[in-house]
Write a protein that holds these residues in place. Structure first.
Motif, mmCIF file in Angstrom:
data_model
loop_
_atom_site.group_PDB
_atom_site.id
_atom_site.type_symbol
_atom_site.label_atom_id
_atom_site.label_comp_id
_atom_site.label_asym_id
_atom_site.label_seq_id
_atom_site.Cartn_x
_atom_site.Cartn_y
_atom_site.Cartn_z
ATOM 1 N N THR A 290 0.832 -1.202 0.000
ATOM 2 C CA THR A 290 0.000 0.000 0.000
ATOM 3 C C THR A 290 0.867 1.253 0.000
ATOM 4 N N ASN A 291 1.955 1.244 0.759
ATOM 5 C CA ASN A 291 2.875 2.386 0.748
ATOM 6 C C ASN A 291 3.458 2.605 -0.648
ATOM 7 N N ALA A 292 3.772 1.527 -1.351
ATOM 8 C CA ALA A 292 4.295 1.641 -2.719
ATOM 9 C C ALA A 292 3.228 2.231 -3.641
ATOM 10 N N TRP A 293 1.973 1.823 -3.463
ATOM 11 C CA TRP A 293 0.888 2.398 -4.261
ATOM 12 C C TRP A 293 0.752 3.885 -3.964
ATOM 13 N N MET A 294 0.911 4.256 -2.689
ATOM 14 C CA MET A 294 0.809 5.665 -2.307
ATOM 15 C C MET A 294 1.902 6.486 -2.999
ATOM 16 N N ASP A 295 3.059 5.876 -3.185
ATOM 17 C CA ASP A 295 4.167 6.576 -3.847
ATOM 18 C C ASP A 295 3.867 6.889 -5.307
ATOM 19 N N SER A 296 2.867 6.234 -5.889
ATOM 20 C CA SER A 296 2.530 6.512 -7.278
ATOM 21 C C SER A 296 1.706 7.796 -7.422
ATOM 22 N N PHE A 297 1.269 8.368 -6.314
ATOM 23 C CA PHE A 297 0.525 9.620 -6.344
ATOM 24 C C PHE A 297 1.501 10.778 -6.135
#
Length: 109
Positions: free
Chosen positions: A65-72
């Protein structure tokens, strides 16, 4: 301890064995952070530290989830200067991630 108006007292930290050392654990404890850190050679036989392996196993979901957040980009680069803007962008990112996950589940049925 207070950081940007957000209290960290009672915060729960789930970390792998790379963070395991007495100094790190003491600093977490002094800040009121509950550290659930996997053991390595430094504290392997130290019974004063507890470890919840079930919670530690959830770390992959959190890291993903943290990695997905980094895509924003707005969340990653932190263009805003206020805590309320930062919270708002994070909530928006969480909602988008959740909606994508729900959409993926619907398609797999």
């Amino acid at each position: 301890m207070d950081n940007a108006g957000i209290s960290i007292d009672g915060l729960f930290l789930n970390a792998d064995a790379g963070f395991d050392c007495h100094d790190f654990r003491r600093k977490c404890e002094s800040a009121g952070i509950i550290a659930n850190v996997d053991f390595n050679n430094h504290t392997k036989n130290d019974e004063k530290y507890l470890l919840d392996r079930k919670l530690l196993s959830l770390r992959y979901s959190i890291e993903r989830t943290n990695a997905w957040m980094d895509s924003f980009r707005s969340v990653l680069n932190r263009f805003d200067k206020t805590v309320s803007s930062w919270k708002g962008w994070n909530l928006l990112a969480f909602h988008v991630i959740f909606l994508k996950h729900i959409n993926r589940l619907k398609k797999s049925r």
